[in-house]
Enzyme design. Structure first.
Site, short mmCIF file in Angstrom:
data_model
loop_
_atom_site.label_atom_id
_atom_site.label_comp_id
_atom_site.label_asym_id
_atom_site.label_seq_id
_atom_site.Cartn_x
_atom_site.Cartn_y
_atom_site.Cartn_z
CE LYS A 1 -3.84 2.00 2.68
NZ LYS A 1 -4.68 1.85 3.87
CB SER B 1 -8.10 0.64 5.96
OG SER B 1 -8.80 1.85 6.11
CB SER C 1 -8.02 3.54 3.02
OG SER C 1 -7.14 2.94 3.95
#
Lengths: 91, 468
Positions: free
Chosen positions: B71, B170, B146
């Site tokens: 990420k 997330s 996210s």
């Protein structure tokens, strides 16, 4: 009820600036968020110790260690001359 | 998947360069927008090193040569790390995050940095400066957020596994939307050093994978004490891989009934079937009311926004990141830099965080939220005296349409209603794929465990995968 003055005061504290045309939308959104979080103020609590994680904190010794190089630290800065600086522009 | 790829590499069924190229080709052809930066040259160089070792009959570790994604909130030395924001669109960290360092030293192949909601604020991946990610199961739906790019990269076969971050769900929410396994470990299990923070007391690095076995392999590698993160625990960790196949007979699972209120009927039905699978394996179920559920979301948003408003104070354009071109004073420069560099959701949360920390409201919001956080945590401790695990849906709905919460940001926050409690209490939780809706969208269920029981979560996931 959030006022325009409150938004401007919060923006100043948060170091943000907004166009005047965005203020009604921001007031609406912040009111909605405050209403959503306001449930906590209705809860009656006797003394409860405020929460923090119960992780053992293993603090390091206060001694000089390896440091980053000046060129590396300045790598991402737009204005630099061996140090960080801002070009002040007057209009 | 990792073990079978490892064996294929050792048997020379294909080379590591061929494997990396296969994934890189898929990324190029993909419509998902899962990656912000693709690290093709770095991936091929690493793959060549692994091939050289195999060719010369050197031993390679289980994860060496395995292609993965990170990420874009996790710092990578010399590789652009944007947090999905205009503010950091060209930022290259000068050090590696510890979790990435631990994997890099074992020779994993980094395919690239995945797309995400800006500064990990969002549940749909729509707030990214680099455009939204699409759901691999239906391009008209969001992948969740996210860590939407990470989940889409694993579900879309654009990476074997991915490392994300989980502040309120997330990792688990996008894993549920994309039909993959998402593990949020105990707070303090994985070092947060190099994770660009959203809310330090809630953030935790998480793992997204195709199955429990892969998550277990990666967790056992990156879950270790790290002196660079003061909140990294020095407690000994159980090796989860050794417990994967253990018998789950007699495991007591509590189900909070009110977590199913407002839930899609198809999700309720899929979880009922999953409960039957666990019952057939000998698990015992009991139902209860989670009385503090209604308070978890307000508490979460107060603490999260307060910490975010403080953490994001560092972005002023002076030392790195975006900077405004026109300004009249230093204060004006900082305000314009932040206003032009941050997106709407980030600015909304900074404003709310500033509000709840301001002297007039601190006691009634922030301090009160911290007290209620302790009550929620105590409530979990009490529940875990009676149950080994707690089972809920991961999300109340399957993946939703783009622009779902355009008019009302609060509507989006409710997507995390079942995942947020684990972050508030700092306990581990996992999202497990447990079926599909009638329109072919994945459904996820969540298991939560007491602190340091990732071994039980992964054991239960493995058992479900093999029994269902």
């Amino acid at each position: 009820m959030v006022t325009k003055e409150q938004i401007l005061s919060l923006a100043k504290l948060a170091k943000l600036s907004f166009d005047k045309k965005d203020l009604p939308r921001l007031i609406h959104e912040l009111e909605s968020m405050i209403k959503f979080t306001d449930k906590v103020s209705e809860v009656k609590v006797d003394f409860v110790p405020a929460s923090c994680e119960e992780t053992h904190i293993d603090t390091r010794k206060d001694e000089i260690g390896k440091s980053s190089k000046r060129e590396e630290i300045l790598k991402n800065a737009k204005n630099k001359n061996g140090f960080f600086f801002i070009n002040t522009t007057l209009y | 998947m990792i073990t079978s790829l490892h064996e294929s590499l050792i048997k020379k069924e294909f080379s590591c360069v061929e494997l990396a190229k296969k994934y890189l080709e898929s990324i190029k052809k993909s419509e998902l927008n899962a990656y912000i930066t693709v690290t093709e040259d770095i991936a091929i160089e690493s793959a060549k090193r692994t091939d050289y070792k195999i060719k010369n009959s050197c031993d390679i570790g289980m994860v060496e040569g395995i292609p993965m994604s990170l990420k874009d909130v996790i710092s990578t030395k010399g590789i652009r790390t944007t947090c999905g924001s205009k503010m950091l669109a060209n930022y290259e960290p000068i050090y590696d995050a510890s979790c990435w360092e631990f994997l890099k030293e074992l020779g994993v192949i980094l395919l690239g940095k995945t797309n995400q909601d800006e500064f990990a604020m969002g549940s749909s991946n729509e707030t990214s400066f680099f455009g939204p990610v699409k759901n691999p199961y239906n391009l008209a739906k969001v992948p969740g957020g996210s860590s939407g790019g990470s989940a889409a990269s694993v579900a879309g076969n654009l990476a074997v596994f991915s490392i994300g971050s989980d502040t309120g769900g997330s990792v688990r929410q996008p894993s549920s939307f994309c039909g993959v396994v998402g593990l949020k470990p105990t707070y303090g299990a994985i070092s947060r050093y190099g994770l660009i923070p959203l809310a330090c007391s809630l953030d935790q690095i998480g793992i997204i994978s195709q199955n429990a076995e892969d998550a277990s392999i990666i967790f056992d590698i990156i879950s270790r004490h790290d002196r660079k993160d003061a909140t990294s625990s020095d407690l000994p960790r159980a090796k989860t891989f050794e417990s994967l196949k253990k018998d789950v007979k007699g495991i007591r699972i509590g189900v909070p009934k009110n977590c199913f209120e407002g839930c899609d009927e198809e999700i309720k039905s899929a979880i009922s079937k999953a409960i039957e699978v666990y019952e057939s394996l000998g698990a015992k179920f009991d139902y209860f009311e989670f009385q503090e559920l209604d308070l978890t979301m307000p508490v979460y948003y107060i603490i999260c926004c307060a910490e975010a408003s403080s953490n994001l104070g560092r972005f002023d354009g002076i030392r790195y990141g975006f900077r405004a071109e026109k300004f009249e004073s230093v204060n004006d420069f900082i305000a314009k830099t932040r206003s032009e560099g941050f997106g709407d959701e980030v600015k909304r949360r900074i404003l709310l965080g500033t509000y709840v920390l301001s002297s007039s409201y601190r006691d009634s919001f922030y301090n009160k939220a911290q007290e209620i956080r302790r009550i929620i945590k105590n409530s979990f401790n009490k529940k875990f005296e009676k149950y080994d695990l707690i089972l809920t849906p991961t999300t109340p709905t399957t993946a939703f349409d783009f622009d779902y919460a355009h008019e009302d940001p609060v509507k989006m926050y409710l997507a995390d209603v079942c995942t947020v409690p684990a972050n508030i209490a700092g306990i581990p939780a996992i999202s497990i794929p447990c079926g599909f809706s009638s329109n072919n969208l994945p459904i996820g269920m969540q298991l939560m465990a007491p602190h340091w029981h990732e071994d039980l979560l992964l054991n239960m996931t493995y058992k479900y995968e093999t029994a269902s």
